[in-house]
Write a protein that holds these residues in place. Structure first.
Motif, PDB file in Angstrom:
ATOM      1  N   MET A   1       0.826  -1.206   0.000  1.00 11.80           N
ATOM      2  CA  MET A   1       0.000   0.000   0.000  1.00 11.80           C
ATOM      3  C   MET A   1       0.859   1.255   0.000  1.00 11.80           C
ATOM      4  O   MET A   1       0.574   2.226  -0.715  1.00 11.80           O
ATOM      5  CB  MET A   1      -0.930  -0.032   1.213  1.00 11.80           C
ATOM      6  CG  MET A   1      -1.971  -1.153   1.150  1.00 11.80           C
ATOM      7  SD  MET A   1      -2.780  -1.473   2.749  1.00 11.80           S
ATOM      8  CE  MET A   1      -3.768   0.025   2.923  1.00 11.80           C
ATOM      9  N   ALA A   2       1.924   1.248   0.791  1.00 13.83           N
ATOM     10  CA  ALA A   2       2.831   2.395   0.800  1.00 13.83           C
ATOM     11  C   ALA A   2       3.477   2.575  -0.573  1.00 13.83           C
ATOM     12  O   ALA A   2       3.641   3.710  -1.051  1.00 13.83           O
ATOM     13  CB  ALA A   2       3.896   2.214   1.877  1.00 13.83           C
ATOM     14  N   ALA A   3       3.854   1.459  -1.214  1.00 15.39           N
ATOM     15  CA  ALA A   3       4.463   1.536  -2.539  1.00 15.39           C
ATOM     16  C   ALA A   3       3.490   2.116  -3.559  1.00 15.39           C
ATOM     17  O   ALA A   3       3.877   2.915  -4.430  1.00 15.39           O
ATOM     18  CB  ALA A   3       4.931   0.155  -2.987  1.00 15.39           C
ATOM     19  N   GLU A   4       2.204   1.735  -3.469  1.00 16.36           N
ATOM     20  CA  GLU A   4       1.204   2.280  -4.390  1.00 16.36           C
ATOM     21  C   GLU A   4       1.059   3.780  -4.197  1.00 16.36           C
ATOM     22  O   GLU A   4       0.873   4.532  -5.163  1.00 16.36           O
ATOM     23  CB  GLU A   4      -0.137   1.567  -4.192  1.00 16.36           C
ATOM     24  CG  GLU A   4      -0.174   0.137  -4.690  1.00 16.36           C
ATOM     25  CD  GLU A   4       0.149   0.039  -6.176  1.00 16.36           C
ATOM     26  OE1 GLU A   4      -0.451   0.789  -6.970  1.00 16.36           O
ATOM     27  OE2 GLU A   4       1.022  -0.778  -6.533  1.00 16.36           O
ATOM     28  N   ALA A   5       1.129   4.239  -2.945  1.00 15.13           N
ATOM     29  CA  ALA A   5       1.039   5.677  -2.686  1.00 15.13           C
ATOM     30  C   ALA A   5       2.231   6.407  -3.307  1.00 15.13           C
ATOM     31  O   ALA A   5       2.074   7.464  -3.940  1.00 15.13           O
ATOM     32  CB  ALA A   5       0.979   5.929  -1.183  1.00 15.13           C
ATOM     33  N   VAL A   6       3.428   5.858  -3.148  1.00 18.83           N
ATOM     34  CA  VAL A   6       4.626   6.477  -3.722  1.00 18.83           C
ATOM     35  C   VAL A   6       4.526   6.517  -5.241  1.00 18.83           C
ATOM     36  O   VAL A   6       4.877   7.520  -5.885  1.00 18.83           O
ATOM     37  CB  VAL A   6       5.886   5.725  -3.262  1.00 18.83           C
ATOM     38  CG1 VAL A   6       7.111   6.170  -4.056  1.00 18.83           C
ATOM     39  CG2 VAL A   6       6.112   5.935  -1.764  1.00 18.83           C
ATOM     40  N   LYS A   7       4.026   5.445  -5.846  1.00 16.41           N
ATOM     41  CA  LYS A   7       3.881   5.404  -7.299  1.00 16.41           C
ATOM     42  C   LYS A   7       2.886   6.455  -7.788  1.00 16.41           C
ATOM     43  O   LYS A   7       3.108   7.116  -8.812  1.00 16.41           O
ATOM     44  CB  LYS A   7       3.449   3.997  -7.739  1.00 16.41           C
ATOM     45  CG  LYS A   7       4.564   2.964  -7.630  1.00 16.41           C
ATOM     46  CD  LYS A   7       4.047   1.542  -7.508  1.00 16.41           C
ATOM     47  CE  LYS A   7       3.188   1.122  -8.673  1.00 16.41           C
ATOM     48  NZ  LYS A   7       2.719  -0.285  -8.533  1.00 16.41           N
ATOM     49  N   LEU A   8       1.780   6.629  -7.058  1.00 20.89           N
ATOM     50  CA  LEU A   8       0.801   7.643  -7.441  1.00 20.89           C
ATOM     51  C   LEU A   8       1.402   9.045  -7.339  1.00 20.89           C
ATOM     52  O   LEU A   8       1.202   9.893  -8.221  1.00 20.89           O
ATOM     53  CB  LEU A   8      -0.439   7.543  -6.556  1.00 20.89           C
ATOM     54  CG  LEU A   8      -1.388   6.365  -6.808  1.00 20.89           C
ATOM     55  CD1 LEU A   8      -2.405   6.272  -5.685  1.00 20.89           C
ATOM     56  CD2 LEU A   8      -2.096   6.515  -8.150  1.00 20.89           C
ATOM     57  N   ILE A   9       2.128   9.294  -6.269  1.00 19.30           N
ATOM     58  CA  ILE A   9       2.699  10.622  -6.052  1.00 19.30           C
ATOM     59  C   ILE A   9       3.727  10.973  -7.125  1.00 19.30           C
ATOM     60  O   ILE A   9       3.755  12.092  -7.656  1.00 19.30           O
ATOM     61  CB  ILE A   9       3.342  10.699  -4.647  1.00 19.30           C
ATOM     62  CG1 ILE A   9       2.243  10.623  -3.572  1.00 19.30           C
ATOM     63  CG2 ILE A   9       4.161  11.980  -4.481  1.00 19.30           C
ATOM     64  CD1 ILE A   9       2.770  10.363  -2.178  1.00 19.30           C
ATOM     65  N   THR A  10       4.568  10.004  -7.479  1.00 19.35           N
ATOM     66  CA  THR A  10       5.693  10.277  -8.379  1.00 19.35           C
ATOM     67  C   THR A  10       5.423   9.933  -9.838  1.00 19.35           C
ATOM     68  O   THR A  10       6.179  10.355 -10.718  1.00 19.35           O
ATOM     69  CB  THR A  10       6.926   9.482  -7.922  1.00 19.35           C
ATOM     70  OG1 THR A  10       6.643   8.064  -8.019  1.00 19.35           O
ATOM     71  CG2 THR A  10       7.292   9.827  -6.482  1.00 19.35           C
ATOM     72  N   GLY A  11       4.369   9.141 -10.083  1.00 16.56           N
ATOM     73  CA  GLY A  11       4.107   8.681 -11.444  1.00 16.56           C
ATOM     74  C   GLY A  11       4.959   7.497 -11.853  1.00 16.56           C
ATOM     75  O   GLY A  11       4.980   7.120 -13.031  1.00 16.56           O
ATOM     76  N   ALA A  12       5.646   6.874 -10.907  1.00 16.63           N
ATOM     77  CA  ALA A  12       6.513   5.739 -11.216  1.00 16.63           C
ATOM     78  C   ALA A  12       5.695   4.461 -11.372  1.00 16.63           C
ATOM     79  O   ALA A  12       4.668   4.278 -10.718  1.00 16.63           O
ATOM     80  CB  ALA A  12       7.549   5.548 -10.107  1.00 16.63           C
ATOM     81  N   GLY A  13       6.152   3.581 -12.233  1.00 14.87           N
ATOM     82  CA  GLY A  13       5.597   2.244 -12.332  1.00 14.87           C
ATOM     83  C   GLY A  13       4.166   2.182 -12.823  1.00 14.87           C
ATOM     84  O   GLY A  13       3.611   3.142 -13.362  1.00 14.87           O
ATOM     85  N   ARG A  14       3.568   1.033 -12.629  1.00 20.21           N
ATOM     86  CA  ARG A  14       2.196   0.759 -13.050  1.00 20.21           C
ATOM     87  C   ARG A  14       1.323   0.606 -11.810  1.00 20.21           C
ATOM     88  O   ARG A  14       1.571  -0.252 -10.967  1.00 20.21           O
ATOM     89  CB  ARG A  14       2.149  -0.520 -13.890  1.00 20.21           C
ATOM     90  CG  ARG A  14       0.765  -0.888 -14.399  1.00 20.21           C
ATOM     91  CD  ARG A  14       0.810  -2.242 -15.097  1.00 20.21           C
ATOM     92  NE  ARG A  14      -0.516  -2.681 -15.515  1.00 20.21           N
ATOM     93  CZ  ARG A  14      -0.879  -3.948 -15.635  1.00 20.21           C
ATOM     94  NH1 ARG A  14      -0.005  -4.910 -15.349  1.00 20.21           N
ATOM     95  NH2 ARG A  14      -2.087  -4.273 -16.025  1.00 20.21           N
TER      96      ARG A  14
END
Length: 384
Positions: A216-229
């Motif tokens: 869940m933390a990783a998904e938040a980081v991805k949303l914030i930065t636009g990284a990954g899928r």
């Protein structure tokens, strides 16, 4: 529907030398780099719950350098929390969880600002609270809050990272109205409270919280930065007992209408208002006195787990766990016409047990309002 999204947050101020050193391993990642770390620095994330899921989420968000982290929880740390709620320690027992979490995050990263909200999320405060943050992470442990979070996120246009755990299994996804599905597209309606194991009944492997919370933390980081899928439009399901992972596609329902935030769903983890089928602590004290004097007859039943009953109980109560009532049926040797008074920790398990007992032919069943916690608070009797 694409799950590769534009960065949610604009970059914040340039990093100072201490921040460059602290976040150097992020800066080496091309998907994050300097600009991504500046976005994290500028982000405001609201975490619902500082419990099993919220603990690893909060720890990793702080370590990652999310600039402002809000924590919503009105509960206090209990000894049984420490098996999985790793943001709290022994010295935090009986402290407010938001205060304990704030201090833990400060020890990990003093550059992060933590905003504490020692409240229960309700329809009256949810919209204003969500409006202060860029995204929401739902670590709630009951259906009422999950639907309230989802509906409020949809109304305010906020993305919502969601997770759920039970025993050895977990589910994680991302919901965002207007960009993909919401929680109601996955689960349109809440199940009846008595149909699902309650918070203290089913149990959970402590490490499962770490796996799900880290995702869940990783998904938040991805949303914030636009990284990954992103997991937007996908549901990740994993079972640690079998070490298996699978994925389901979740699509938005085109016929689904926007639902206004409502706390009308019964919260399976809080006490319901008093009703005629309940008995208060003072009423039970009087009944126990009459039973000791021989002027009244009833059975007092503790439907918590055996280890809970062995640790502390109301004097004169019998142990008949709800988990056994669900699976093995009723082993009570008591006349059907006799009054039964049932209790658990705070109420939900007792109400579910009362329904099972009534269905089995016991017409006179009453639930102790507030459960054993209320008994202890009012009588001061540890009853160990």
């Amino acid at each position: 529907m694409t799950t590769t999204l534009q960065p949610l947050v604009r970059p914040g101020p340039p990093l100072d030398p201490d921040e460059v050193e602290r976040y150097s391993r992020h800066l080496l990642l091309p998907e994050i780099g300097i600009m991504g770390q500046r976005r994290l620095k500028n982000a405001r994330v609201l975490v619902i719950g500082a419990g099993g899921l919220g603990s690893p989420v909060l720890l990793y968000l702080a370590a990652a350098g999310v600039g402002t982290i809000g924590v919503v929880d009105d509960d206090r740390v209990e000894p049984s929390n420490l098996q999985r709620q790793i943001v709290h320690g022994v010295e935090d027992i009986w402290r407010l969880k938001v205060d304990s979490a704030r201090d833990s995050l400060a020890s990990i990263n003093p550059l992060v600002h933590v905003e504490t909200h020692p409240i229960r999320l309700t329809v009256d405060n949810a919209i204003a609270l969500f409006g202060q943050y860029d995204l929401v992470i739902d670590g709630a442990d009951n259906f009422a809050t999950r639907y309230l979070v989802s509906d409020t996120a949809a109304v305010t246009g906020k993305p919502c990272v969601w997770g759920s755990i039970l025993r050895f299994g977990a589910q994680v996804s991302v919901f965002w109205s207007g960009h993909g599905p919401t929680y109601r597209d996955l689960y349109p309606d809440a199940p009846p409270p008595e149909s699902a194991p309650s918070c203290g009944e089913a149990g959970v492997l402590g490490m499962l919280c770490g796996v799900a919370g880290s995702m869940m933390a990783a998904e938040a980081v991805k949303l914030i930065t636009g990284a990954g899928r992103s997991l937007l439009g996908r549901l990740s399901i994993f079972d640690l007992a079998d070490a298996t992972w699978r994925e389901l596609t979740v699509l938005p329902d085109p016929a689904r209408r926007l639902v206004a935030p409502s706390d009308g769903q019964e919260d399976s983890c809080v006490v319901a208002p008093h009703d005629p089928d309940e008995i208060s602590v003072p009423e039970l004290c009087e009944a126990l006195h009459d039973r000791s004097a021989g002027s009244r007859s009833f059975a007092l039943i503790d439907v918590r787990e055996p280890y809970e009953h062995a640790s502390a109980r109301i004097p004169g109560s019998l142990s008949e766990p709800l988990s056994r009532l669900r699976t093995a049926g009723i082993a009570l040797d008591t006349p059907r016409e006799r009054l039964l008074v049932v209790y658990c920790k705070v109420g939900p398990r007792a109400r579910a047990a009362a329904e099972i007992l009534r269905a089995a032919g016991h017409p006179d069943v009453r639930v102790l309002t507030g459960g054993f916690d209320e008994w202890q608070a009012r009588t001061g009797d540890p009853s160990v």
